[in-house]
Motif scaffolding. Sequence first.
Motif, PDB file in Angstrom:
ATOM      1  N   THR A  52       9.919  -7.173  10.835  1.00  8.68           N
ATOM      2  CA  THR A  52       9.264  -6.232  11.737  1.00  8.68           C
ATOM      3  C   THR A  52       8.425  -5.244  10.933  1.00  8.68           C
ATOM      4  O   THR A  52       8.528  -5.165   9.702  1.00  8.68           O
ATOM      5  CB  THR A  52      10.309  -5.465  12.560  1.00  8.68           C
ATOM      6  OG1 THR A  52      11.113  -4.678  11.652  1.00  8.68           O
ATOM      7  CG2 THR A  52      11.217  -6.425  13.326  1.00  8.68           C
ATOM      8  N   TRP A  53       7.615  -4.447  11.648  1.00  7.88           N
ATOM      9  CA  TRP A  53       6.829  -3.412  10.978  1.00  7.88           C
ATOM     10  C   TRP A  53       7.737  -2.347  10.377  1.00  7.88           C
ATOM     11  O   TRP A  53       7.428  -1.775   9.327  1.00  7.88           O
ATOM     12  CB  TRP A  53       5.837  -2.794  11.955  1.00  7.88           C
ATOM     13  CG  TRP A  53       4.664  -3.679  12.208  1.00  7.88           C
ATOM     14  CD1 TRP A  53       4.416  -4.433  13.309  1.00  7.88           C
ATOM     15  CD2 TRP A  53       3.578  -3.929  11.297  1.00  7.88           C
ATOM     16  NE1 TRP A  53       3.248  -5.140  13.155  1.00  7.88           N
ATOM     17  CE2 TRP A  53       2.713  -4.848  11.941  1.00  7.88           C
ATOM     18  CE3 TRP A  53       3.257  -3.475  10.025  1.00  7.88           C
ATOM     19  CZ2 TRP A  53       1.547  -5.308  11.333  1.00  7.88           C
ATOM     20  CZ3 TRP A  53       2.106  -3.928   9.414  1.00  7.88           C
ATOM     21  CH2 TRP A  53       1.254  -4.832  10.069  1.00  7.88           C
ATOM     22  N   ARG A  54       8.853  -2.079  11.020  1.00  9.83           N
ATOM     23  CA  ARG A  54       9.804  -1.113  10.464  1.00  9.83           C
ATOM     24  C   ARG A  54      10.345  -1.606   9.124  1.00  9.83           C
ATOM     25  O   ARG A  54      10.452  -0.832   8.169  1.00  9.83           O
ATOM     26  CB  ARG A  54      10.967  -0.886  11.438  1.00  9.83           C
ATOM     27  CG  ARG A  54      11.979   0.127  10.920  1.00  9.83           C
ATOM     28  CD  ARG A  54      13.039   0.457  11.934  1.00  9.83           C
ATOM     29  NE  ARG A  54      13.939  -0.658  12.174  1.00  9.83           N
ATOM     30  CZ  ARG A  54      15.109  -0.554  12.793  1.00  9.83           C
ATOM     31  NH1 ARG A  54      15.500   0.614  13.254  1.00  9.83           N
ATOM     32  NH2 ARG A  54      15.861  -1.607  12.989  1.00  9.83           N
ATOM     33  N   VAL A  55      10.652  -2.893   9.058  1.00 10.20           N
ATOM     34  CA  VAL A  55      11.133  -3.479   7.803  1.00 10.20           C
ATOM     35  C   VAL A  55      10.074  -3.344   6.714  1.00 10.20           C
ATOM     36  O   VAL A  55      10.361  -2.940   5.581  1.00 10.20           O
ATOM     37  CB  VAL A  55      11.516  -4.963   8.004  1.00 10.20           C
ATOM     38  CG1 VAL A  55      11.722  -5.651   6.650  1.00 10.20           C
ATOM     39  CG2 VAL A  55      12.767  -5.088   8.855  1.00 10.20           C
ATOM     40  N   ALA A  56       8.823  -3.657   7.043  1.00  8.99           N
ATOM     41  CA  ALA A  56       7.735  -3.595   6.064  1.00  8.99           C
ATOM     42  C   ALA A  56       7.565  -2.187   5.510  1.00  8.99           C
ATOM     43  O   ALA A  56       7.420  -1.993   4.293  1.00  8.99           O
ATOM     44  CB  ALA A  56       6.434  -4.076   6.709  1.00  8.99           C
ATOM     45  N   ILE A  57       7.595  -1.189   6.391  1.00 10.41           N
ATOM     46  CA  ILE A  57       7.410   0.201   5.961  1.00 10.41           C
ATOM     47  C   ILE A  57       8.568   0.657   5.081  1.00 10.41           C
ATOM     48  O   ILE A  57       8.373   1.260   4.026  1.00 10.41           O
ATOM     49  CB  ILE A  57       7.267   1.119   7.192  1.00 10.41           C
ATOM     50  CG1 ILE A  57       5.947   0.820   7.921  1.00 10.41           C
ATOM     51  CG2 ILE A  57       7.338   2.590   6.780  1.00 10.41           C
ATOM     52  CD1 ILE A  57       5.838   1.479   9.281  1.00 10.41           C
ATOM     53  N   LEU A  58       9.793   0.342   5.493  1.00 11.02           N
ATOM     54  CA  LEU A  58      10.963   0.773   4.728  1.00 11.02           C
ATOM     55  C   LEU A  58      11.064   0.059   3.384  1.00 11.02           C
ATOM     56  O   LEU A  58      11.522   0.650   2.399  1.00 11.02           O
ATOM     57  CB  LEU A  58      12.232   0.548   5.553  1.00 11.02           C
ATOM     58  CG  LEU A  58      12.398   1.471   6.767  1.00 11.02           C
ATOM     59  CD1 LEU A  58      13.641   1.113   7.565  1.00 11.02           C
ATOM     60  CD2 LEU A  58      12.467   2.928   6.323  1.00 11.02           C
ATOM     61  N   VAL A  59      10.644  -1.195   3.340  1.00  6.63           N
ATOM     62  CA  VAL A  59      10.640  -1.921   2.062  1.00  6.63           C
ATOM     63  C   VAL A  59       9.655  -1.261   1.097  1.00  6.63           C
ATOM     64  O   VAL A  59       9.934  -1.110  -0.103  1.00  6.63           O
ATOM     65  CB  VAL A  59      10.298  -3.410   2.269  1.00  6.63           C
ATOM     66  CG1 VAL A  59       9.912  -4.079   0.949  1.00  6.63           C
ATOM     67  CG2 VAL A  59      11.487  -4.140   2.881  1.00  6.63           C
ATOM     68  N   GLY A  60       8.495  -0.851   1.609  1.00  2.00           N
ATOM     69  CA  GLY A  60       7.527  -0.136   0.773  1.00  2.00           C
ATOM     70  C   GLY A  60       8.110   1.146   0.210  1.00  2.00           C
ATOM     71  O   GLY A  60       7.932   1.459  -0.973  1.00  2.00           O
TER      72      GLY A  60
ATOM     73  N   LEU B 230       0.821  -1.209   0.000  1.00  2.00           N
ATOM     74  CA  LEU B 230       0.000   0.000   0.000  1.00  2.00           C
ATOM     75  C   LEU B 230       0.857   1.261   0.000  1.00  2.00           C
ATOM     76  O   LEU B 230       0.522   2.252  -0.667  1.00  2.00           O
ATOM     77  CB  LEU B 230      -0.944  -0.007   1.203  1.00  2.00           C
ATOM     78  CG  LEU B 230      -2.113  -0.996   1.123  1.00  2.00           C
ATOM     79  CD1 LEU B 230      -2.876  -1.030   2.444  1.00  2.00           C
ATOM     80  CD2 LEU B 230      -3.048  -0.621  -0.030  1.00  2.00           C
ATOM     81  N   ILE B 231       1.957   1.242   0.739  1.00  2.04           N
ATOM     82  CA  ILE B 231       2.852   2.396   0.757  1.00  2.04           C
ATOM     83  C   ILE B 231       3.383   2.658  -0.653  1.00  2.04           C
ATOM     84  O   ILE B 231       3.377   3.794  -1.146  1.00  2.04           O
ATOM     85  CB  ILE B 231       4.026   2.159   1.733  1.00  2.04           C
ATOM     86  CG1 ILE B 231       3.518   2.199   3.179  1.00  2.04           C
ATOM     87  CG2 ILE B 231       5.134   3.198   1.520  1.00  2.04           C
ATOM     88  CD1 ILE B 231       4.553   1.802   4.203  1.00  2.04           C
ATOM     89  N   THR B 232       3.817   1.591  -1.313  1.00  2.00           N
ATOM     90  CA  THR B 232       4.325   1.728  -2.674  1.00  2.00           C
ATOM     91  C   THR B 232       3.233   2.196  -3.630  1.00  2.00           C
ATOM     92  O   THR B 232       3.460   3.073  -4.480  1.00  2.00           O
ATOM     93  CB  THR B 232       4.894   0.381  -3.177  1.00  2.00           C
ATOM     94  OG1 THR B 232       5.887  -0.073  -2.261  1.00  2.00           O
ATOM     95  CG2 THR B 232       5.514   0.544  -4.556  1.00  2.00           C
ATOM     96  N   ALA B 233       2.035   1.605  -3.505  1.00  2.00           N
ATOM     97  CA  ALA B 233       0.932   1.935  -4.410  1.00  2.00           C
ATOM     98  C   ALA B 233       0.534   3.405  -4.281  1.00  2.00           C
ATOM     99  O   ALA B 233       0.360   4.103  -5.293  1.00  2.00           O
ATOM    100  CB  ALA B 233      -0.261   1.036  -4.124  1.00  2.00           C
TER     101      ALA B 233
END
Length: 264
Positions: free
Chosen positions: A137-145, A86-89
């Motif tokens: 982690t959630w930090r990983v997910a956000i930064l990957v986006g 979603l962050i990427t989109a």
Amino acid sequence: MSDLVNTILLGIIEGITEFLPVSSTGHLLIAEHWLGQRSDVFNVVIQAGAILAVALIYRERLWQLATGFAKPENRDYALKLAVAFLITAVLGFVATRLGFKLPEKITPVAWALIIGGVWMLGAEWLAAKQPDRTPVTWRVAILVGLAQVVAAVFPGTSRSAATIFIAMLAGTSNRAAATEFAFLVGIPTMFAASGYELLKALKAGGGAHEDWNALAIAFVVSLVTAFVAVKWLLGYIRAHRFTPFAIYRIVLGIALLIALPAGV
């Protein structure tokens, strides 16, 4: 015959480079300067072949996440994939609305290859100093986006390189775990981007003059090549670092910068 050979070569290049950390966009841009410019429809179709290959490789993992959503660990992982997507989109849509367009010149790609290669060497060195951690982690997910957006904005960066190394530095230091998350989040991201670009191109009449037989061949070539390349990569990274890819990027980028002033 030469056009068919060029079509096959572009399919091979896309299949090999789409998920290896060397930048498929950069390599296709470089290749098209020698093999001829291709339409947006063609580039979308061969990319779809590479994405489908990865979806097939991870089909069991995807099925596990889809059917085991009630399990906390599966639900947590799937939600993190969704957040990264979603962050990427959202940010990708904003970039599109602002009229962003990828550059079609070799020089910025060459510099992105070099800078990305140096960054990979540094990131690998830093990640090696961390304890081996597999949880995402959630930090990983956000930064990957966010990393996916950066890779989309700068051709030559490599989506896989950006997402894998961000995941490793942000907490998922295990190469295999970081790669799996990066590749899984790339499946919906790239399918969505490819579908959007294909619909836009077809709506503008881009499919009227396409050689659909050539597109079908390129799709299959990309799919098969990507399947083999990713299977090899997943086995390779279990015991090896990404260093050779970083060195390749730096050497290729320098070679391009040297060749450009000479008119090559």
